[in-house]
Design an enzyme around this catalytic site. Structure first.
Site, PDB file in Angstrom:
ATOM      1  NE  ARG A  51      -1.288  -3.300  -0.319  1.00 44.87           N
ATOM      2  CZ  ARG A  51      -0.133  -2.561  -0.527  1.00 44.87           C
ATOM      3  NH1 ARG A  51       0.824  -3.172  -1.326  1.00 44.87           N
ATOM      4  NH2 ARG A  51       0.164  -1.512   0.274  1.00 44.87           N
ATOM      5  N   GLY A  52      -2.425   0.007  -2.896  1.00 36.65           N
ATOM      6  CA  GLY A  52      -1.061   0.759  -2.658  1.00 36.65           C
ATOM      7  C   GLY A  52      -1.492   2.166  -3.266  1.00 36.65           C
ATOM      8  CD  GLN A 201      -2.576  -4.272   3.846  1.00 39.24           C
ATOM      9  OE1 GLN A 201      -2.536  -4.735   4.989  1.00 39.24           O
ATOM     10  NE2 GLN A 201      -3.704  -3.850   3.345  1.00 39.24           N
ATOM     11  CG  ASP A 242      -3.644   5.168   0.741  1.00 32.97           C
ATOM     12  OD1 ASP A 242      -2.814   4.824   1.914  1.00 32.97           O
ATOM     13  OD2 ASP A 242      -3.914   4.339   0.008  1.00 32.97           O
ATOM     14  CG  ASN A 252      -0.431   5.047   5.074  1.00 36.55           C
ATOM     15  OD1 ASN A 252      -0.359   4.619   3.889  1.00 36.55           O
ATOM     16  ND2 ASN A 252       0.373   4.213   6.104  1.00 36.55           N
ATOM     17  CE  LYS A 253      -4.028  -0.474   4.692  1.00 34.20           C
ATOM     18  NZ  LYS A 253      -5.569  -0.482   4.190  1.00 34.20           N
TER      19      LYS A 253
HETATM   20  O1  MRU Z   1      -5.234  -0.924   1.630  1.00 29.65           O
HETATM   21  P1  MRU Z   1      -3.999  -0.700   0.959  1.00 29.65           P
HETATM   22  O2  MRU Z   1      -3.047  -1.956   1.014  1.00 29.65           O
HETATM   23  O3  MRU Z   1      -4.127  -0.251  -0.471  1.00 29.65           O
HETATM   24  O4  MRU Z   1      -3.320   0.465   1.604  1.00 29.65           O
HETATM   25  C1  MRU Z   1      -2.065   1.051   1.278  1.00 29.65           C
HETATM   26  C2  MRU Z   1      -1.423   1.822   2.141  1.00 29.65           C
HETATM   27  O5  MRU Z   1      -1.897   2.409   3.081  1.00 29.65           O
HETATM   28  C3  MRU Z   1      -0.056   2.488   1.798  1.00 29.65           C
HETATM   29  O6  MRU Z   1       0.723   2.926   2.914  1.00 29.65           O
HETATM   30  C4  MRU Z   1      -0.308   3.619   0.670  1.00 29.65           C
HETATM   31  O7  MRU Z   1      -1.292   3.312  -0.224  1.00 29.65           O
HETATM   32  C5  MRU Z   1       0.992   4.306   0.312  1.00 29.65           C
HETATM   33  S1  MRU Z   1       1.776   3.097  -0.879  1.00 29.65           S
HETATM   34  C6  MRU Z   1       3.086   4.053  -1.462  1.00 29.65           C
END
Ligand code: MRU
Length: 353
Positions: A51-52, A201, A242, A252-253
């Site tokens: 993820r990320g 996370q 993202d 973002n999240k």
């Molecule tokens: O749902 P996730 O854990 O994949 O979400 C990730 C995020 O929101 C991160 O902040 C984003 O991908 C940036 S990672 C450098």
């Protein structure tokens, strides 16, 4: 004791399997998975084992390579149609992070450009391209971290949301990159990590990474961001992203936009860290960004010994939100620090490709 840096994604070249650290089990267990089939690869993305945004892009590039290396196609046409099927299947796993589609498109362009070549040669070029994508991410994260480091001073308090560290990228990370680099250079920061409901996370991954690196780390619940800001504990907010639209609106999240609104209220700078691979020139504004909706169980019962909500209660579970560019102090990229108006700033640095 400080921990060795973990490797979140790698290609096993002897078996052409993609090896990932299963992030869904952290911090309780450090278990590696070897993935060779399309279904388990797609499941790994959808279940956030990998993820990320940048990490998903890197993984997808290795994954389409690994699947293509198993092809028994007798012609380029057959090979390419298998590739397209795998690309569409993996690409449908999560909608918000642009890196997934962008890296699959990059692999696609490579395969299309080699239509007159033999299949083994194409497969070899795909392996090299996937490794190049991985290597470029390491370089981008390092450069972003160097720029980010110019934004902090010894003793600063930084609030972060979700996880934008090396687990979410390749090395250093984006939002956590300057913090990890600061630690290497002897600059001590105090980091407050939002736990980041519903999938935690921040609690599971950011706290794990920062503690492992010896950073002064304090975990807070998401609804405590306001009090730590009010108490003067926070000098800046650092988050990843993202997908960033041309005008600087940044997905973002879920919960990130709330942190940005609080930061504005308290006069605290809010920085978004963004490799160029996360800017989407095809998105004019945040309105064009598709927000992933996830299962209600993540809110109702996950991570609890017993379900915490009445059975059958309706849940709304958007995985991301969009922070309006007016709330963002600057967007830190590998080519420099961009400020509003973002389209112009991105354009000047050649980031809108
Ligand atoms: O749902 P996730 O854990 O994949 O979400 C990730 C995020 O929101 C991160 O902040 C984003 O991908 C940036 S990672 C450098």
């Amino acid at each position: 004791m400080e921990r060795e840096q973990v490797v979140n994604i790698r290609l096993d070249e002897s078996t052409d399997e993609v090896v990932i650290l299963d992030q869904s089990l952290l911090p309780g267990a450090e278990r590696y998975l070897r993935l060779g089939g399309a279904e388990e690869m797609r499941e790994a993305i959808a279940s956030l084992r990998v993820r990320g945004a940048p990490a998903i892009g890197i993984f997808a590039a290795y994954a389409v390579y690994a699947l293509s290396s198993r092809s028994r196609a007798g012609s380029y046409g057959e090979f390419y149609s298998q590739f397209q099927k795998n690309k569409a299947y993996l690409g449908s796993s999560r909608p918000t992070a642009v890196n997934l589609g962008k890296m699959l498109d990059r692999m696609d362009a490579l395969v299309r450009g080699m239509a007159s070549r033999e299949i083994p040669e194409i497969v070899g070029a795909m392996r090299a391209e996937a490794k190049a994508i991985h290597g470029e991410d390491i370089d981008m994260c390092k450069a972003i971290s160097e720029y980010g480091l110019t934004l902090v001073r010894q003793g600063d308090g930084i609030l972060t949301h979700c996880n934008a560290g090396q687990l979410a990228t390749s090395r250093y990370g984006t939002g956590l990159g300057p913090i990890l680099l600061a630690r290497e250079r002897g600059i001590e920061l105090r980091v407050y990590c939002d736990e980041t409901r519903p999938l935690l996370q921040g609690a599971r991954l950011t706290a794990y990474e920062l503690l492992g690196a010896g950073v002064d780390t304090t975990l807070i619940c998401d609804n405590m961001a306001s009090i730590v800001m009010r108490e003067g504990k926070i000098d800046a907010c650092f988050v990843g992203c993202d997908r960033v639209a041309r005008n600087g609106d940044a997905a973002n999240k879920i919960g990130t936009s709330g942190v940005a609104i609080l930061a504005k209220h308290y006069g605290i700078p809010f920085y978004v860290f963004c490799p160029s691979s996360t800017i989407d020139p095809d998105c004019a504004t945040g309105e064009d960004i598709v927000i992933e909706l996830r299962a209600p169980e993540e809110i109702r019962e996950m991570f609890f010994a017993k379900p915490t909500a009445p059975e059958g209660v309706k849940c709304y579970n958007p995985a991301f939100d969009v922070t309006d560019n007016s709330l963002i102090t600057a967007i830190v990229t590998e080519k420099g620090i961009c400020r509003a108006p973002y389209a112009e700033s991105f354009g000047r640095l050649g980031l809108l490709r």
